[in-house]
Design an enzyme around this catalytic site. Sequence first.
Site, short mmCIF file in Angstrom:
data_model
loop_
_atom_site.label_atom_id
_atom_site.label_comp_id
_atom_site.label_asym_id
_atom_site.label_seq_id
_atom_site.Cartn_x
_atom_site.Cartn_y
_atom_site.Cartn_z
CG ASP A 210 6.90 -39.81 82.86
OD1 ASP A 210 7.00 -39.07 83.84
OD2 ASP A 210 5.87 -39.88 82.17
CG HIS A 242 9.29 -36.02 82.79
ND1 HIS A 242 8.06 -36.21 82.21
CD2 HIS A 242 10.15 -35.79 81.78
CE1 HIS A 242 8.19 -36.09 80.89
NE2 HIS A 242 9.44 -35.84 80.62
#
Length: 431
Positions: A210, A242
């Site tokens: 993430d 991300h």
Amino acid sequence: MIQLIEPDDKNLKDYTDLIQRAIDEVGNNGGGTVHVRSGNYRLRYLDLRSNLHLELEAGAHLLFSNTFSDFPAVTSIFEGTVAKMRHPDIFGDHVENVSITGEGVIDGCGQKWWEMFVAAKKGPLKSLNYIPFEYSRPFLLAFDYSKHIVIQGVTLVNSPSWTVHPLESQDILIQNIRIENPLDSPNTDGIDPESCSDVKIIGNSISDGDDCIAIKSGIESTPEKSVSKNIIITNNIMKHGHGGVVFGSEMSGGIENVIISNNIFYHTDRGIRMKTRRGRGGYIKDVVISNITMTDVLSPITINEFYGMSGSVNDNYLSKFPQPINTGTPKISNIKLSNIIATNVRSVAAFLYGLPESPIQNVSISDYSVSMSGSSEKEKPEMITESQAYADSGFWLENTLKLNLINTHVENMKTNKFVHQENNINFKEKS
């Protein structure tokens, strides 16, 4: 006072009680060091005490439980919501003067946790916008309401959820650590300071499933919100996340006075990312970002006040028409970005989308060099429900006030330099 912990590799026993007793004894005697020697140590979870130095020798490997019933409930904050969640693997609650150092490994043994969560998202959690205790996962290393914290040198791997989460804490140094979580592990953010002040994140290597670093400060429903401020992020390498450095979307308490410099991002989807929406309130201001190198990113810079993929939303949150300004209106201002090089960019050179009633104000982007991949398929540059997709495109700009582009260059575009430009007041571009 020094407590030495020796392994017994012939018996892969649970070392929780032994190490916890050593930590408690140090705490009860005014402070000292718990030194963990090289070897493997199976553990359930640990509670830290004030005035503690937990030192992990090279070769020391702490392996935390993935038996769900081993973890009692604690009340903390997750994604801005006060929640009953599982006890972190290592937890400091209202502690001070704590350091975790050395060359050892802290292993969250996250595979079983990830499998549980992915299965739950397809079934019991599919229609829920919160996570019940039954499906919560431990943070690997968490500090709540603490101060004077040092995390240095250690390697953190396979976190069940967020890896390092300081909450409502002060004076934090995170330096020269390595974070390695698989790319497909869900929500395994690297370092997430939330409502913290005086934070230094220096010289770390982060790769996860993430955001690599995410600065947060609560959501609109968080009962007590504090600003995240005075944060330095420098000399880090961020890989496979991300986002490289992300602001929000939990930013209702405000984020201010952030310096980001001399970092390398590789394959982090977005590089510098700020995200919020109507109803969230709060602000992001006084941010200086410089000397960044990125490669293989979707978009190097995104500032998005229409973020629509998190938390409850009102019917008008995506309206393109101005809405009444109130305490739920977010504000983003005074952002300076300079000396940034981004190569093999896939979607847009930059994406700035402010609210018409609260435009993104006083942003400067200077000495900015972008090279598009030249062969990308169309992708959405930001998480907006009805966003269009782009490939190898220029700047996407809407609802800004006093935006300055100075000496910006984009190569290998399939579009004009400005693929979208609307309602940008006092916009200036110069060489």
